[in-house]
Write an enzyme that holds these catalytic residues in place. Structure first.
Site, PDB file in Angstrom:
ATOM      1  N   ASP A  70      31.728  43.930  41.081  1.00  0.00           N
ATOM      2  CA  ASP A  70      31.212  43.075  42.138  1.00  0.00           C
ATOM      3  C   ASP A  70      29.722  42.765  41.988  1.00  0.00           C
ATOM      4  O   ASP A  70      28.923  43.671  41.748  1.00  0.00           O
ATOM      5  CB  ASP A  70      31.437  43.820  43.473  1.00  0.00           C
ATOM      6  CG  ASP A  70      31.092  42.994  44.682  1.00  0.00           C
ATOM      7  OD1 ASP A  70      31.834  42.053  44.971  1.00  0.00           O
ATOM      8  OD2 ASP A  70      30.070  43.288  45.332  1.00  0.00           O
ATOM      9  N   ASP A 122      38.112  47.588  42.710  1.00  0.00           N
ATOM     10  CA  ASP A 122      36.883  46.817  42.822  1.00  0.00           C
ATOM     11  C   ASP A 122      35.713  47.794  42.720  1.00  0.00           C
ATOM     12  O   ASP A 122      35.727  48.835  43.372  1.00  0.00           O
ATOM     13  CB  ASP A 122      36.866  46.121  44.187  1.00  0.00           C
ATOM     14  CG  ASP A 122      36.202  44.773  44.135  1.00  0.00           C
ATOM     15  OD1 ASP A 122      35.068  44.710  43.624  1.00  0.00           O
ATOM     16  OD2 ASP A 122      36.789  43.792  44.613  1.00  0.00           O
ATOM     17  N   GLU A 137      32.238  39.886  38.130  1.00  0.00           N
ATOM     18  CA  GLU A 137      31.818  38.732  38.915  1.00  0.00           C
ATOM     19  C   GLU A 137      30.363  38.493  38.543  1.00  0.00           C
ATOM     20  O   GLU A 137      29.484  39.246  38.946  1.00  0.00           O
ATOM     21  CB  GLU A 137      31.938  39.036  40.415  1.00  0.00           C
ATOM     22  CG  GLU A 137      31.523  37.857  41.266  1.00  0.00           C
ATOM     23  CD  GLU A 137      31.186  38.223  42.700  1.00  0.00           C
ATOM     24  OE1 GLU A 137      31.411  37.403  43.583  1.00  0.00           O
ATOM     25  OE2 GLU A 137      30.663  39.332  42.954  1.00  0.00           O
ATOM     26  N   HIS A 155      39.111  35.602  47.033  1.00  0.00           N
ATOM     27  CA  HIS A 155      38.899  35.928  48.444  1.00  0.00           C
ATOM     28  C   HIS A 155      37.566  35.419  48.986  1.00  0.00           C
ATOM     29  O   HIS A 155      37.284  35.587  50.170  1.00  0.00           O
ATOM     30  CB  HIS A 155      38.974  37.446  48.623  1.00  0.00           C
ATOM     31  CG  HIS A 155      37.815  38.141  47.957  1.00  0.00           C
ATOM     32  ND1 HIS A 155      37.644  38.128  46.596  1.00  0.00           N
ATOM     33  CD2 HIS A 155      36.768  38.815  48.463  1.00  0.00           C
ATOM     34  CE1 HIS A 155      36.528  38.780  46.300  1.00  0.00           C
ATOM     35  NE2 HIS A 155      35.972  39.213  47.416  1.00  0.00           N
ATOM     36  N   ASP A 156      36.731  34.855  48.113  1.00  0.00           N
ATOM     37  CA  ASP A 156      35.440  34.308  48.558  1.00  0.00           C
ATOM     38  C   ASP A 156      35.438  32.785  48.601  1.00  0.00           C
ATOM     39  O   ASP A 156      34.397  32.176  48.861  1.00  0.00           O
ATOM     40  CB  ASP A 156      34.322  34.737  47.597  1.00  0.00           C
ATOM     41  CG  ASP A 156      34.052  36.223  47.659  1.00  0.00           C
ATOM     42  OD1 ASP A 156      34.242  36.827  48.730  1.00  0.00           O
ATOM     43  OD2 ASP A 156      33.650  36.789  46.621  1.00  0.00           O
TER      44      ASP A 156
HETATM   45  C1  GLC Z   1      31.072  39.731  46.060  1.00  0.00           C
HETATM   46  C2  GLC Z   1      32.408  39.848  46.775  1.00  0.00           C
HETATM   47  C3  GLC Z   1      32.223  39.377  48.189  1.00  0.00           C
HETATM   48  C4  GLC Z   1      31.207  40.261  48.868  1.00  0.00           C
HETATM   49  C5  GLC Z   1      29.910  40.356  48.058  1.00  0.00           C
HETATM   50  C6  GLC Z   1      29.079  41.502  48.502  1.00  0.00           C
HETATM   51  O1  GLC Z   1      30.645  38.444  45.973  1.00  0.00           O
HETATM   52  O2  GLC Z   1      33.390  39.154  46.081  1.00  0.00           O
HETATM   53  O3  GLC Z   1      33.425  39.346  48.909  1.00  0.00           O
HETATM   54  O4  GLC Z   1      30.934  39.772  50.131  1.00  0.00           O
HETATM   55  O5  GLC Z   1      30.136  40.551  46.683  1.00  0.00           O
HETATM   56  O6  GLC Z   1      29.662  42.723  48.093  1.00  0.00           O
END
Ligand code: GLC
Ligand code: CA
Length: 556
Positions: free
Chosen positions: A201, A98, A258, A330-331
């Site tokens: 991310d 990540d 993402e 995971h979110d």
């Molecule tokens: C992304 C991750 C999430 C995290 C956020 C801040 O959305 O997937 O889990 O809290 O970034 O890093």
């Protein structure tokens, strides 16, 4: 579209804290992952993304990194990471880490130096600005996890630093070429180690609206959600193209971002042939049911809307690039608890949802436990929640006038902790995840939903996912499953989710009855072969097919 090595693959996300604990401290670790590589191989996985395992104070579960060059001792050490890369390679599995570079942790040495001397060189690694004359923060943006995006720099009169997420996650200043150089150096260091690439991310946030001006308030707190900043921030692509040139391109690495709230006209620049990423996740369905007000205001997701959203998203990227399809991560809550109506939350319904994900065009990206049909868990009190975001949303709900019970119901349904409960390996103690006390309670349904029960059982959700993966890799069908154009059909029928996948040589028809009542469909051609079926039988008379409730089939 130019063919790429990863197009025909199957990808899988591991949330390391909850995957497999090898030493009984209740926390999943690298040794645990190494021990389960054969499980992943058996399922048919080729690419694995591991959520952050770097050194971290875990304010946001590792998405707050204090040292990009180290493995957090909770997970193991660098030798174990190298062993994982080696063992994965032996099994033809590519590993992605990540990449969290919009922000770091407030425990990172860069930030500590910046706080010690805000006007010194490290001050410029972050966004440090003077507050307003009345002592208020520089502008009224609300962070993604609640409260202002600005936090006072300790020991100063009126200086603030910016954090789009928690205050322990200060944003890195991408305008500073030294910061970018440091980031690229670190990425190349990992890629040189044999990493296949990164999942990237929250990347849209790296470009700020540098005027840092107030926007109209969208809640009673007088603030405005930070994502509005993105509409005013221009130039993110220049950073990303540079990042691609300096890192991924040099290694032919796989990069998957993402990416929320992006300009749809820029899709080609993101994932086209010369795009800055290999792929992005298709989050179109994850956005459904949301509300500016908060989680307490979520709307249920209607099957027709789910279908139409996917068709629209597919049409947008057809011929441009190859997105990754998910039902959860995971979110997000568990897909089967979110996208299936209550009566469809059965083994058949879960298989149907998996089929719809696998049969549409794009890279199927599983989240751990999805292959078992793992479900949302139950929370009876807010104190059982770990997730920083759920705690904030609970407060938002109370502030908006919800009772504690209402706030709990709304927030626990949406809570990120649903997907973070330990992997259910068996019906033994702690679902076989750990011999100690799991860091987050195991979902009580592990006695009936677990890998041990499902592996090798012909009618299990796990076996069905294996079948979907086998079809994707079957040389006879690979081309149409991977590249076939997606053509919607029966779109005006309620709760019927159907489409063709077509190439010059092959034509598959994917049919799903997204409801309890049976439905009869008149087909233009008589199917020659049934490739996938989530029930044992199929009612097919001449060119009329009758699907049972939540039946899903793929026919040739
Ligand atoms: C992304 C991750 C999430 C995290 C956020 C801040 O959305 O997937 O889990 O809290 O970034 O890093
Ligand atoms: Ca452990």
């Amino acid at each position: 579209m130019k063919k790429q090595w990863w197009h025909n693959k199957v990808a899988y996300q591991i949330y390391p804290k909850s995957f497999c604990d090898s030493n009984g401290d209740g926390i999943g670790d690298l040794r645990g992952i190494i021990g389960k590589l054969d499980y992943l191989k058996r399922l048919g996985v080729d690419i694995v993304w591991i959520s952050p395992i770097y050194s971290s104070p875990f304010v946001d579960q590792g998405y707050d990194i204090s040292d990009y060059y180290n493995i957090d001792p909770l997970f193991g050490n660098m030798e174990e990471m190298e062993e994982l890369l080696e063992e994965a390679k032996k099994r033809n599995i590519s590993i992605l880490m990540d990449l969290v570079v919009n922000h770091c942790s407030n425990q990172h040495e860069w930030f500590k130096k910046a706080m010690a001397d805000p006007d010194g060189p490290y001050g410029d690694y972050f966004y440090i600005r003077e507050g307003k004359e009345n002592g208020e923060p520089p502008c009224n943006w609300r962070s993604y996890f609640g409260g202002s995006v600005w936090e006072k720099v300790p020991g100063t009169k009126n200086k603030y630093y910016l954090h789009m997420f928690a205050k322990e996650q200060p944003d890195l200043n991408w305008e500073n070429p030294d910061v970018r150089r440091e980031i690229y150096k670190m990425m190349n260091w990992w890629l040189d180690k044999g990493l296949a690439g990164f999942r990237i991310d929250a990347i849209i946030n790296i470009k700020k609206d540098l005027t840092f001006s107030d926007y109209p308030a969208d809640r009673d707190d007088g603030m405005c959600s930070a994502h509005h900043m993105l509409e005013h921030a221009n130039g993110v692509l220049e950073f990303l193209q540079e990042m691609n040139r300096e890192t991924f391109a040099k290694h032919d690495a796989f990069s998957i971002a993402e990416l929320f709230n992006y300009d749809p006209c820029a899709l080609e620049a993101y994932i086209g042939e010369h795009g800055c990423f290999s792929s992005i996740f298709d989050f179109s369905t994850e956005m459904l049911g949301g509300s500016e007000k908060g989680w307490f205001d979520l709307k249920a997701i209607d099957p027709n809307l789910y279908r139409d959203t996917i068709f629209e998203s597919q049409a947008k990227c057809e011929g441009i690039g190859y997105m990754a399809n998910i039902i959860e991560n995971h979110d997000e809550p568990r897909g089967v608890s979110r996208y299936l109506p209550k009566e469809g939350q059965t083994t058949e319904g879960k298989k149907m949802l998996g089929m719809l994900m696998f049969m549409r065009k794009g890279l199927p990206f599983l989240y751990q436990g999805q292959e078992l049909g793992m479900e949302n868990t139950v929370f009876s009190d807010i104190s059982q929640i770990d997730d920083i975001s759920t705690k904030d949303e609970y407060q938002v709900a109370l502030n908006a006038g919800c009772s504690q019970a209402e706030a709990l119901r709304a927030c626990t349904f949406r809570s990120r902790d649903n997907a973070r409960t330990p992997f259910q390996w068996s019906d033994g103690e702690n679902a076989g995840f750990t011999t100690g006390k799991p860091w987050l309670p195991v979902n009580p349904n592990y006695k009936t939903i677990n890998a041990k029960d499902q592996i090798g059982r012909k009618d299990s959700v796990f076996s069905f996912y294996q079948e979907l993966i086998r079809l994707r890799k079957n040389p006879e069908y690979e081309d149409v499953v991977v590249y076939g154009k997606m053509v919607p059909v029966f779109e005006d029928m309620d709760n019927v989710f159907a489409f063709y996948r077509v190439t010059d040589k092959k034509k598959l028809l994917v049919l799903a009855n997204y409801q309890n009542e049976p439905v009869s469909l008149n087909l233009k051609e008589i199917p020659t072969r049934v490739l996938i079926n989530n029930y044992e039988d199929l009612e097919l008379k001449n060119n009329t097919i009758t699907l049972k409730g939540f039946q899903g089939v793929v026919v040739e």
